[in-house]
Write a protein that holds these residues in place. Structure first.
Motif, short mmCIF file in Angstrom:
data_model
loop_
_atom_site.label_atom_id
_atom_site.label_comp_id
_atom_site.label_asym_id
_atom_site.label_seq_id
_atom_site.Cartn_x
_atom_site.Cartn_y
_atom_site.Cartn_z
N GLY A 222 33.26 41.63 0.60
CA GLY A 222 33.23 41.33 2.03
C GLY A 222 34.52 40.76 2.58
N ALA A 223 35.53 40.65 1.70
CA ALA A 223 36.84 40.13 2.10
C ALA A 223 37.91 40.88 1.32
CB ALA A 223 36.92 38.63 1.83
N ALA A 224 37.94 42.19 1.53
CA ALA A 224 38.81 43.06 0.72
C ALA A 224 39.77 43.88 1.60
CB ALA A 224 37.96 43.98 -0.15
N MET A 266 37.70 45.69 -5.72
CA MET A 266 36.82 44.65 -5.20
C MET A 266 35.54 44.56 -6.01
SD MET A 266 35.69 46.57 -1.67
CE MET A 266 35.03 48.25 -1.70
N VAL A 267 34.92 43.39 -5.97
CA VAL A 267 33.64 43.15 -6.64
C VAL A 267 32.68 42.51 -5.65
CG1 VAL A 267 34.46 42.98 -9.03
CG2 VAL A 267 34.62 40.98 -7.55
N SER A 268 31.40 42.74 -5.86
CA SER A 268 30.38 42.21 -4.95
C SER A 268 30.09 40.75 -5.28
CB SER A 268 29.09 43.03 -5.08
OG SER A 268 28.50 42.80 -6.36
N ASP A 269 29.45 40.06 -4.35
CA ASP A 269 29.04 38.67 -4.61
C ASP A 269 28.07 38.60 -5.79
OD1 ASP A 269 30.63 37.80 -2.57
OD2 ASP A 269 29.00 37.06 -1.29
N ASP A 270 27.19 39.60 -5.93
CA ASP A 270 26.27 39.62 -7.08
C ASP A 270 27.04 39.73 -8.39
OD1 ASP A 270 24.07 39.39 -5.44
OD2 ASP A 270 23.55 41.52 -5.49
N GLU A 271 28.07 40.55 -8.41
CA GLU A 271 28.88 40.69 -9.62
C GLU A 271 29.65 39.40 -9.92
OE1 GLU A 271 30.04 45.42 -9.80
OE2 GLU A 271 30.91 44.21 -8.17
N ILE A 272 30.10 38.74 -8.87
CA ILE A 272 30.81 37.46 -9.04
C ILE A 272 29.88 36.42 -9.65
CG2 ILE A 272 31.80 35.50 -7.78
CD1 ILE A 272 33.09 37.59 -5.88
N ILE A 273 28.66 36.32 -9.13
CA ILE A 273 27.71 35.33 -9.64
C ILE A 273 27.30 35.66 -11.08
CG2 ILE A 273 25.35 34.45 -9.39
CD1 ILE A 273 27.40 33.14 -7.55
#
Length: 358
Positions: A222-224, A266-273
């Motif tokens: 979301g910030a890419a 980029m990676v998603s927030d789910d992937e980050i968590i």
């Protein structure tokens, strides 16, 4: 010998002289941790390492650049320093300014900064102003202020910040005895990927290493802006440290990517968590969410078989270094939201033994 910070250790590579008053909290010298679980998980005969920058004095990689920026500000006798921040820069600037006896002004996007970081800036005595806008708005204002007043900008637009941050790459090479084959890192304002690439090139020019790594950077989905090719007016991600829609070092990050033959994805927030939890539960390393973007990116590339398609270096296991930019205590609320609360039990031996399976 006593360790005295990155300026003392790498002085000949930095824009300092005997006239520079060194303002240091003994930053740097952070551990390069073998990631045994991740290496096994990838299963491609790879060695994964974690450069844990969360063990810097204020809990993030920003301290490397700030020691140089504040030292040079003192040398040039400025009245105050200012930064726009999503958190880590403000904490670092405030701490080093306090050490130097300088006034520190911090502009933050209101409601978009983790409490752990905000508390640091405030306790160090910075003047903190929460703006109705995002990080990019705050940086624009900070630049306008420094253009007209005797105040030094200490965001990564300040070249002294980049100079200090490049010392992370020196430490990695000093530890491994060579550059890694791949370096994976989060990308927000893009100063860090710029700095590391600069450091690797300088070490190679000095004959300290014989090769350069591929630089692999990851933004939040979301910030890419770099990945999407345009600025993001309202960037969104739970990884607040990389919630930036128009990176100041955009072009230099692309240069690092292209010169190294790497990539920025980029990676998603789910992937980050998911990566955030793996680091804590399997590697014993607690990071803030933005830091986990590097490991999320590593896992994404593994699923795409990126590393299996790359030739091995001299029949040795390829080495991958993931940069973990900040400590988990920077954003304790996120940790609490992603785990279960402790189970309540009676204060007697039978009840406790039952719950722990004995």
């Amino acid at each position: 010998m006593h360790y005295n910070g990155v300026i003392d250790r790498y002085k000949k590579y930095l824009p300092v002289s005997d006239k520079t008053p060194v303002i240091s909290l003994k930053e740097g010298n952070t551990p390069l941790i073998p990631a045994l679980y991740l290496s096994k998980l990838l299963g491609e005969d790879l060695e994964v390492y974690l450069k844990y920058e969360g063990l810097n004095p204020t809990g993030s990689f920003k301290d490397r650049g700030m020691t140089v920026a504040i030292s040079k500000a003192c040398e040039e006798k400025v009245e105050a320093v200012i930064c726009a921040s999503t958190g880590n820069t403000s904490a670092s600037a405030a701490a080093y300014a306090a050490k130097a006896g300088l006034k520190c002004i911090v502009l933050i996007p209101r409601g978009a900064i983790a409490l752990g970081k905000l508390s640091q800036a405030l306790i160090h005595g910075a003047v903190v102003l929460a703006l109705d806008g995002n990080f990019d708005d705050a940086l624009k204002l900070a630049r306008e202020i420094t253009d007209k007043h005797p105040i030094r900008l200490v965001n990564s637009l300040n070249p002294h910040r980049i100079e200090g941050q490049k010392t992370g790459s020196f430490e990695i090479c000093d530890c491994l005895g060579e550059a890694p084959d791949f370096q994976v890192m989060p990308v927000g304002n893009a100063g860090n990927i710029t700095a590391y690439w600069k450091g690797y090139k300088e070490y190679k020019d000095a004959g300290k290493i014989s090769r350069l790594p591929k630089m692999l950077g990851f933004q939040a989905e979301g910030a890419a802006p770099i990945v999407r090719g345009h600025a993001i007016e309202k960037p969104q991600t739970l990884a607040t440290a990389i919630r930036i829609g128009n990176p100041a070092s955009w072009k230099m990050a692309e240069q690092a990517r292209d010169e190294s033959g790497g990539l920025i994805d980029m990676v998603s927030d789910d992937e980050i968590i998911e990566a955030y939890k793996i680091l804590a539960s399997k590697e014993g390393v607690f990071v803030e969410p933005a830091s986990a973007a590097s490991v999320a990116g590593l896992l994404k590339l593994h699923k795409q078989k990126y590393f299996s398609l790359k030739p091995k270096t001299q029949n040795l296991k390829p080495k991958i270094v993931c940069i973990l930019t900040g400590h988990g205590l920077k954003d304790p609320d996120r940790a609490i939201k992603t785990i279960k609360e402790p189970k309540a039990v009676k204060a007697n031996l039978k009840a406790v033994l039952k719950e722990i399976g004995y």
